[in-house]
Design an enzyme around this catalytic site. Structure first.
Site, PDB file in Angstrom:
ATOM      1  N   ASP A  54       1.135  -1.489  -0.641  1.00  0.00           N
ATOM      2  CA  ASP A  54      -0.053   0.043  -0.159  1.00  0.00           C
ATOM      3  C   ASP A  54       0.465   1.029  -0.115  1.00  0.00           C
ATOM      4  OD1 ASP A  54      -2.849   1.510   0.018  1.00  0.00           O
ATOM      5  OD2 ASP A  54      -2.845   0.889   1.467  1.00  0.00           O
ATOM      6  N   GLU A  93     -17.150  10.477   4.898  1.00  0.00           N
ATOM      7  CA  GLU A  93     -16.986   9.757   4.932  1.00  0.00           C
ATOM      8  C   GLU A  93     -16.203   8.413   3.961  1.00  0.00           C
ATOM      9  OE1 GLU A  93     -19.288   6.224   5.301  1.00  0.00           O
ATOM     10  OE2 GLU A  93     -20.626   6.926   3.534  1.00  0.00           O
TER      11      GLU A  93
END
Length: 870
Positions: free
Chosen positions: A269, A616
């Site tokens: 990542d 979000e």
């Protein structure tokens, strides 16, 4: 002289190689791919090898190897490119379809659009550009363990079985069916045990027990690696059992490479390797961190350039060059499978034209998926569907006309986005009056109202604001583009070009204007920016947020009548998407009673609320009550929306509540008091059309919840608690608002008794059959769900577990036989050592339109039977 001669010989040799590199075996299409890859790797210098292990792999002209950017996104359509692309519902919405065929087709269509973009990039020599490649870092198959996680919207929900089947369908669609070449390369992420919180993801150390690891967190990854043959895997930021995931003995070496025999590539990542030293503090320096990641099979580093230290690590003897070759072979195998070293005429997908972008069939499928995703949560007294002949409809709420909310995160941008307001207007036409009221913000009744007074600003005695763009972060040198704008309210999606000739990242803008005050006055501006900004009045700095802090800033300026003021806003952007907004206006408190009074003139009120991907998402700088760093601090619907709904209900007019959300929202008051409730997720480019189709009966809803909707925060374990007890329908023992698998229809379905054996031996498959009838008066779709409960399990076991599902369409009065074959693996449990076993004793098997024992009105009855395992 000898030195000069050596230089001349070297230059000549380089030129010769540049002319005849096509003679190398690496370019010979007749040779086996493995031989070609090995030949290529053998010709690289150490420095060249290390460069190819970064996400932005540079070109190697002497070998004809083009530059390549591994970082590309395609979560629900090709994302972040400069081109217009088809945007499907957010992943959690597609999960609500429970339709593997639709998801597979969506992935194929997206892959074709990605190919079209890549073909353009190859033709234009822009293969180094981010978001134009063919290695897509999708799907996100983490388990949506906790409803407060902001990135749960990117997943396929809370259940390992549903996630595995949908994720596998996505991979097969995206990677294509050609025996030689990949359409595109999928990547299963984030491996593993990764689901928030966002603010601490770079430092978290998760210690799940072995049972939860194998029962919940690994099954979807196993399905994609072992059965769907996913090309890539992304290792997560967090540590597992005190080892960073990208250098984890258990995850990377033992399970992924040894047990599952994964031969594809692994990427970190982005910035995860840097975390080894800075955040996890498990490694003394970047060289040891980089070497350890490679030892554990992390082939690509994304984000930073820690891997550049591998040159030093090899020279110091920390790692061998042979070990790098292993990673390089995996990486170039993927590139060969994508056809990057073969003639375009030979590669099936290299002919995909630009006209594929937003193809008619792609847009049609985006609408179909949006329709399929909508979940009807309540429909008291059959208020829905609405008549198209209503004289007046009130459309109220913060999401009613919010097009950005349709897009979710990790999104592309289509030519047209249909809001719910757009969809309703399109559906009913001019004969119906629409009363539109945004009403409130998501979590506040204080609204900032821009005055949109374009004539207020002038530049060189002309109306407007001059915008000057720079291809650096420091406003240095001459601007590469200038224009005049009427106001400052821009969103530059990641990968989109802000203006002609301007970089999509690492740019800056100077906005310059002036204004003359007509009277003595105090003006208010609302300011928001992503990376950093500063504002000057008459060359004096009045607001500085050069490393932008979360939220919206307000500044005021006292102006004298007749005086002219010079105003300059400077803004810089580094990575990701960019937003810069400066609006003049006033703050006002919403009058909920007045809003309701205006809506009372309508025949029906449609309130469109919920939350937004602006609140979000991934590690977001959000400063709003109820939200933190991209996550939610409560599952409750923001109270201001409930208060407005109470006022709307008090009008006596029927109220329909449409929720847009990427996660479960608790709406206990609404369930008790609002007659009709729809959950429409973040529905993609045609989300508003799909909502209108359902509201007015042109589509019979059949979406089913891929997550549990709880009644409140009460009873939820701590957000950082990765123990599955108390999480999801499989382990939560309390009462819920709407259970996993739940959803209503405008018709009804009946199930015949199950036909299944009463006794089975361990290690054998069993067949379960039933017949489903559409017993209502409308055509419709049903999602047939099969669950197993282990009645005699002595160790850990879920309360029940999904083991089969089929989405079917039935005409009114039509019946269909349904058949499930349950394998020994599906009939098994996991023990505390992570091993699968079949428990002896009774299994309760249920087949129906949801979980057994659900007593909500309108749910299909469930048939069930007991199987004894001997």
């Amino acid at each position: 002289m000898r030195k000069l001669l050596c230089v001349m010989i070297t230059c000549f040799s380089t030129l010769l190689h540049a002319q005849d590199f096509k003679q190398y075996p690496m370019w010979n299409e007749a040779l086996p791919m493995e031989q070609r890859v090995n030949d290529l790797v053998s010709r690289l210098t150490l420095e060249e090898k290390v460069g190819q292990m970064l996400n932005a792999a540079p070109a190697i002209p002497r070998l004809g190897i083009p530059a390549y950017e591994w970082w590309n996104e395609i979560l629900h359509g090709v994302a972040r490119t400069p081109y217009k692309t088809t945007v499907y519902p957010q992943a959690i919405g597609m999960a609500a379809t429970w339709d593997t065929s639709s998801l597979k087709l969506m992935a194929r269509y997206s892959g074709l659009e990605g190919r079209a973009i890549n073909n353009l990039a190859v033709a234009e020599g822009k293969t180094k550009d981010r978001y134009k490649g063919l290695t897509y870092w999708t799907p996100n198959i983490n388990i949506f363990r906790d409803p407060r996680w902001g990135r749960g919207q990117e997943t396929y929900g809370e259940d390992p079985f549903l996630t595995a089947k949908l994720g596998a369908a996505f991979v097969r669609g995206l990677q294509g069916d050609d025996p030689t070449y990949l359409l595109a390369a999928a990547c299963a992420k984030h491996y593993a045990v990764h689901s928030g919180p966002e603010p601490t993801r770079h430092t978290d150390n998760i210690n799940p027990d072995t049972y939860d690891l194998w029962d919940t967190y690994l099954p979807a990854f196993k399905e994609l690696v072992v059965n769907a043959k996913v090309a890539g895997v992304m290792c997560a930021y967090n540590a597992l059992n005190s080892q960073p995931c990208c250098a984890n003995d258990l995850l990377m070496n033992d399970i992924l490479r040894n047990q599952w025999k994964f031969t594809g590539y692994v990427t970190s990542d982005c910035w995860a390797i840097d975390d080894f030293v800075k955040n996890h503090k498990t490694h003394k320096d970047v060289a040891s961190a980089a070497a350890d990641a490679v030892f554990h099979g992390t082939d690509v580093e994304c984000g930073t350039s820690v891997y550049r230290s591998l040159v030093d690590a090899v020279k110091r003897g920390i790692i061998s060059e042979t070990q790098l070759n292993v990673s390089l072979s995996r990486l170039f195998t993927i590139r060969y499978r994508l056809g990057m070293f073969d003639a375009p005429s030979k590669v099936k997908y290299a002919q995909v034209p630009a006209s594929t972008l937003e193809a008619p069939e792609h847009k049609e499928h985006a609408l179909k998926l949006a329709q399929q995703s909508i979940v009807l949560l309540k429909n008291q007294n059959q208020l829905l569907p609405l008549s198209k002949n209503l004289k007046r409809i009130a459309v109220v709420g913060p999401n009613a006309d919010n097009r950005l909310a349709m897009l979710g995160n990790y999104n592309g941008f289509p030519s047209r986005i249909v809001s719910v307001l757009d969809g309703i207007r399109d559906k009913v036409g001019a004969q119906t009056e629409i009363i539109y009221e945004p009403g409130v913000n998501y979590a506040s009744d204080i609204l900032f109202t821009p005055d949109n007074d374009a004539a207020f600003y002038s530049y060189n005695n002309k109306q407007g604001i001059q915008a000057s763009y720079f291809n650096n972060e420091n406003l240095e040198g001459a601007p590469v583009y200038q224009t005049v704008v009427s106001d400052i309210n821009f969103i530059y999606p990641e990968g989109q070009l802000p203006a002609p000739g301007v970089n999509s990242r690492h740019f800056s803008i100077r906005f310059a204007t002036s204004f003359t005050s007509a009277k003595d006055s105090t003006y208010t501006w609302q300011m928001e920016g992503d990376e950093g900004y500063r504002i000057f009045m008459n060359d004096s700095l009045v607001l500085k947020d050069w490393n932008a802090q979360p939220g919206i800033r307000t500044f005021k300026w006292k102006a004298q009548k007749g005086k002219t003021y010079k105003m300059v806003l400077e803004y810089w952007q580094n990575e990701d998407a960019a937003r810069i907004r400066m609006q003049k206006g006033t703050y006002q408190k919403a009058d909920l009673g007045s809003i309701a009074n205006r809506a009372a003139n309508a025949d029906v009120i449609v309130f469109v609320g919920g939350i937004s991907p602006e609140l979000e998402g991934e590690q977001m700088p959000v400063n709003v009550q109820g939200f933190d760093g991209g996550d939610r601090t409560t599952v409750m619907l923001p109270s201001v929306q409930t208060e407005l709904l109470k006022q709307l209900k008090a009008t006596g007019k029927p109220v329909v509540f449409v929720m847009l959300t990427g996660s479960a929202i608790a709406t206990p008051w609404e369930q008790e008091n609002i007659p009709a409730i729809l959950n429409a997720w973040y529905g993609g480019q045609s989300g508003g059309t799909a909502v209108a189709d359902v509201l007015f009966g042109d589509y019979n809803p059949a979406g089913r919840l891929p997550v549990t909707f709880y009644k409140s925060d009460e009873g939820l374990p701590g957000f950082k608690d990765y123990n599955m007890q108390g999480h999801t329908y499989r382990y939560f023992k309390g009462a819920v608002l709407y259970p996993f698998g739940y959803g209503l229809s405008y018709t009804s379905f009946n199930y015949a008794p199950l036909r299944m054996p009463k006794i089975a031996t361990r290690g054998s498959s069993i067949t379960v059959e039933t017949e489903v009838k559409n017993s209502g008066n409308r055509d419709g779709e049903e999602v047939v769900q099969l669950y197993i409960a282990y009645l005699n399990a002595k160790g850990k076991a879920p309360i029940r577990a999904l083991k089969g599902f089929q989405r079917i369409a039935l005409k009114k009065g039509e019946s269909r036989k349904i058949r499930f074959v349950l394998t020994p693996e599906q009939l098994s449990l996991v023990n505390d050592k992570g091993e699968m076993y079949q428990p002896a004793g009774a299994l309760l098997i249920s087949v129906g339109g949801g979980q057994p024992a659900v007593k909500l009105e309108g749910v299909s009855k469930v048939s069930w039977g007991t199987l004894m395992i001997k």
